[in-house]
Design a protein around this motif. Sequence first.
Motif, PDB file in Angstrom:
ATOM      1  N   MET A   1      -1.508  -2.438  -1.225  1.00  0.00           N
ATOM      2  CA  MET A   1      -0.816  -1.983  -2.401  1.00  0.00           C
ATOM      3  C   MET A   1      -0.063  -0.681  -2.153  1.00  0.00           C
ATOM      4  O   MET A   1       0.640  -0.220  -3.011  1.00  0.00           O
ATOM      5  N   GLU A   2      -0.233  -0.123  -0.976  1.00  0.00           N
ATOM      6  CA  GLU A   2       0.373   1.177  -0.701  1.00  0.00           C
ATOM      7  C   GLU A   2       1.894   1.206  -0.888  1.00  0.00           C
ATOM      8  O   GLU A   2       2.417   2.186  -1.412  1.00  0.00           O
ATOM      9  N   PRO A   3       2.633   0.160  -0.495  1.00  0.00           N
ATOM     10  CA  PRO A   3       4.094   0.230  -0.686  1.00  0.00           C
ATOM     11  C   PRO A   3       4.504   0.319  -2.157  1.00  0.00           C
ATOM     12  O   PRO A   3       5.591   0.785  -2.480  1.00  0.00           O
ATOM     13  N   PHE A   4       3.647  -0.122  -3.072  1.00  0.00           N
ATOM     14  CA  PHE A   4       3.998  -0.150  -4.484  1.00  0.00           C
ATOM     15  C   PHE A   4       3.451   1.052  -5.243  1.00  0.00           C
ATOM     16  O   PHE A   4       3.746   1.248  -6.408  1.00  0.00           O
ATOM     17  N   ARG A   5       2.610   1.860  -4.577  1.00  0.00           N
ATOM     18  CA  ARG A   5       1.965   2.987  -5.250  1.00  0.00           C
ATOM     19  C   ARG A   5       2.922   4.165  -5.347  1.00  0.00           C
ATOM     20  O   ARG A   5       3.637   4.486  -4.410  1.00  0.00           O
ATOM     21  N   THR A   6       2.915   4.801  -6.511  1.00  0.00           N
ATOM     22  CA  THR A   6       3.696   6.020  -6.694  1.00  0.00           C
ATOM     23  C   THR A   6       2.720   7.168  -6.868  1.00  0.00           C
ATOM     24  O   THR A   6       1.795   7.089  -7.670  1.00  0.00           O
ATOM     25  N   GLY A   7       2.866   8.196  -6.095  1.00  0.00           N
ATOM     26  CA  GLY A   7       1.970   9.340  -6.192  1.00  0.00           C
ATOM     27  C   GLY A   7       0.732   9.146  -5.337  1.00  0.00           C
ATOM     28  O   GLY A   7       0.680   8.304  -4.451  1.00  0.00           O
ATOM     29  N   GLY A   8      -0.283   9.940  -5.627  1.00  0.00           N
ATOM     30  CA  GLY A   8      -1.519   9.907  -4.856  1.00  0.00           C
ATOM     31  C   GLY A   8      -2.373   8.685  -5.154  1.00  0.00           C
ATOM     32  O   GLY A   8      -2.077   7.898  -6.049  1.00  0.00           O
ATOM     33  N   LYS A   9      -3.446   8.551  -4.385  1.00  0.00           N
ATOM     34  CA  LYS A   9      -4.326   7.399  -4.557  1.00  0.00           C
ATOM     35  C   LYS A   9      -5.375   7.736  -5.608  1.00  0.00           C
ATOM     36  O   LYS A   9      -6.243   8.563  -5.404  1.00  0.00           O
ATOM     37  N   ASN A  10      -5.272   7.061  -6.744  1.00  0.00           N
ATOM     38  CA  ASN A  10      -6.297   7.133  -7.775  1.00  0.00           C
ATOM     39  C   ASN A  10      -6.300   5.808  -8.530  1.00  0.00           C
ATOM     40  O   ASN A  10      -5.428   4.959  -8.305  1.00  0.00           O
ATOM     41  N   ASP A  11      -7.251   5.617  -9.401  1.00  0.00           N
ATOM     42  CA  ASP A  11      -7.385   4.332 -10.084  1.00  0.00           C
ATOM     43  C   ASP A  11      -6.156   3.984 -10.911  1.00  0.00           C
ATOM     44  O   ASP A  11      -5.710   2.827 -10.932  1.00  0.00           O
ATOM     45  N   ASN A  12      -5.600   4.957 -11.583  1.00  0.00           N
ATOM     46  CA  ASN A  12      -4.442   4.698 -12.436  1.00  0.00           C
ATOM     47  C   ASN A  12      -3.243   4.262 -11.607  1.00  0.00           C
ATOM     48  O   ASN A  12      -2.574   3.272 -11.933  1.00  0.00           O
ATOM     49  N   ASN A  13      -2.973   4.987 -10.526  1.00  0.00           N
ATOM     50  CA  ASN A  13      -1.838   4.628  -9.664  1.00  0.00           C
ATOM     51  C   ASN A  13      -2.073   3.292  -8.965  1.00  0.00           C
ATOM     52  O   ASN A  13      -1.137   2.514  -8.758  1.00  0.00           O
ATOM     53  N   ASP A  14      -3.319   3.005  -8.584  1.00  0.00           N
ATOM     54  CA  ASP A  14      -3.637   1.714  -7.961  1.00  0.00           C
ATOM     55  C   ASP A  14      -3.393   0.569  -8.935  1.00  0.00           C
ATOM     56  O   ASP A  14      -2.834  -0.466  -8.568  1.00  0.00           O
ATOM     57  N   ALA A  15      -3.828   0.736 -10.179  1.00  0.00           N
ATOM     58  CA  ALA A  15      -3.631  -0.310 -11.188  1.00  0.00           C
ATOM     59  C   ALA A  15      -2.139  -0.533 -11.436  1.00  0.00           C
ATOM     60  O   ALA A  15      -1.686  -1.681 -11.571  1.00  0.00           O
ATOM     61  N   GLU A  16      -1.396   0.544 -11.477  1.00  0.00           N
ATOM     62  CA  GLU A  16       0.056   0.431 -11.667  1.00  0.00           C
ATOM     63  C   GLU A  16       0.694  -0.307 -10.497  1.00  0.00           C
ATOM     64  O   GLU A  16       1.578  -1.154 -10.673  1.00  0.00           O
ATOM     65  N   ALA A  17       0.246  -0.026  -9.279  1.00  0.00           N
ATOM     66  CA  ALA A  17       0.793  -0.687  -8.091  1.00  0.00           C
ATOM     67  C   ALA A  17       0.453  -2.173  -8.091  1.00  0.00           C
ATOM     68  O   ALA A  17       1.272  -3.005  -7.695  1.00  0.00           O
ATOM     69  N   ILE A  18      -0.749  -2.514  -8.530  1.00  0.00           N
ATOM     70  CA  ILE A  18      -1.141  -3.934  -8.603  1.00  0.00           C
ATOM     71  C   ILE A  18      -0.256  -4.670  -9.598  1.00  0.00           C
ATOM     72  O   ILE A  18       0.213  -5.783  -9.339  1.00  0.00           O
ATOM     73  N   CYS A  19      -0.015  -4.056 -10.759  1.00  0.00           N
ATOM     74  CA  CYS A  19       0.864  -4.681 -11.760  1.00  0.00           C
ATOM     75  C   CYS A  19       2.280  -4.855 -11.215  1.00  0.00           C
ATOM     76  O   CYS A  19       2.905  -5.899 -11.416  1.00  0.00           O
ATOM     77  N   GLU A  20       2.761  -3.853 -10.533  1.00  0.00           N
ATOM     78  CA  GLU A  20       4.107  -3.925  -9.949  1.00  0.00           C
ATOM     79  C   GLU A  20       4.193  -5.053  -8.922  1.00  0.00           C
ATOM     80  O   GLU A  20       5.137  -5.830  -8.904  1.00  0.00           O
ATOM     81  N   ALA A  21       3.188  -5.144  -8.065  1.00  0.00           N
ATOM     82  CA  ALA A  21       3.190  -6.188  -7.033  1.00  0.00           C
ATOM     83  C   ALA A  21       3.055  -7.571  -7.648  1.00  0.00           C
ATOM     84  O   ALA A  21       3.653  -8.536  -7.157  1.00  0.00           O
ATOM     85  N   ALA A  22       2.278  -7.700  -8.722  1.00  0.00           N
ATOM     86  CA  ALA A  22       2.064  -9.003  -9.354  1.00  0.00           C
ATOM     87  C   ALA A  22       3.340  -9.522 -10.002  1.00  0.00           C
ATOM     88  O   ALA A  22       3.530 -10.742 -10.111  1.00  0.00           O
ATOM     89  N   MET A  23       4.200  -8.609 -10.428  1.00  0.00           N
ATOM     90  CA  MET A  23       5.437  -9.041 -11.093  1.00  0.00           C
ATOM     91  C   MET A  23       6.526  -9.430 -10.109  1.00  0.00           C
ATOM     92  O   MET A  23       7.504 -10.052 -10.490  1.00  0.00           O
ATOM     93  N   ARG A  24       6.365  -9.083  -8.848  1.00  0.00           N
ATOM     94  CA  ARG A  24       7.375  -9.425  -7.846  1.00  0.00           C
ATOM     95  C   ARG A  24       7.295 -10.917  -7.532  1.00  0.00           C
ATOM     96  O   ARG A  24       6.215 -11.451  -7.292  1.00  0.00           O
ATOM     97  N   PRO A  25       8.425 -11.606  -7.478  1.00  0.00           N
ATOM     98  CA  PRO A  25       8.395 -13.058  -7.256  1.00  0.00           C
ATOM     99  C   PRO A  25       8.094 -13.466  -5.809  1.00  0.00           C
ATOM    100  O   PRO A  25       7.616 -14.568  -5.572  1.00  0.00           O
ATOM    101  N   ASN A  26       8.351 -12.599  -4.845  1.00  0.00           N
ATOM    102  CA  ASN A  26       8.197 -12.991  -3.449  1.00  0.00           C
ATOM    103  C   ASN A  26       6.872 -12.526  -2.841  1.00  0.00           C
ATOM    104  O   ASN A  26       6.709 -12.545  -1.633  1.00  0.00           O
TER     105      ASN A  26
END
Length: 84
Positions: A1-26
Motif C-alpha cells: 500500500m506504500e505507493p498509495f499512502r500519503t504522509g507517514g505510516k499510521n492507521d488513518n493513512n493506511d486505511a486511506e491508501a487501501i481505499c485509494e487502491a481498491a478504487m483503482r481499476p487495474n
Amino acid sequence: MEPFRTGGKNDNNDAEAICEAAMRPNIWHVPVKTADQQAVMTLHRVRQGLVKERTTMINQLRGLLSEFGIVIAKGRYSTNTSHQ
C-alpha cells in the motif's frame, strides 16, 4: 500500500491508501482461500513447527552430550546409530 499512502505510516493513512487502491481499476485482487486450502496450509504450518521443534531438541541433545565428551555428528539420522 506504500505507493498509495500519503504522509507517514499510521492507521488513518493506511486505511486511506487501501481505499485509494481498491478504487483503482487495474489493481489485481487476491482471491479468498477456500476452507480446504486453509486446512492444507494449517497442516503445513503444524508440520513446519514440529520439524523446527525436533531440530531444536536434537541440537540441544548434541550440546548437552558434548559437555560429557560424547560427540554426535550433525543430522537427524546420526542420532539413530550413534548410541549403539
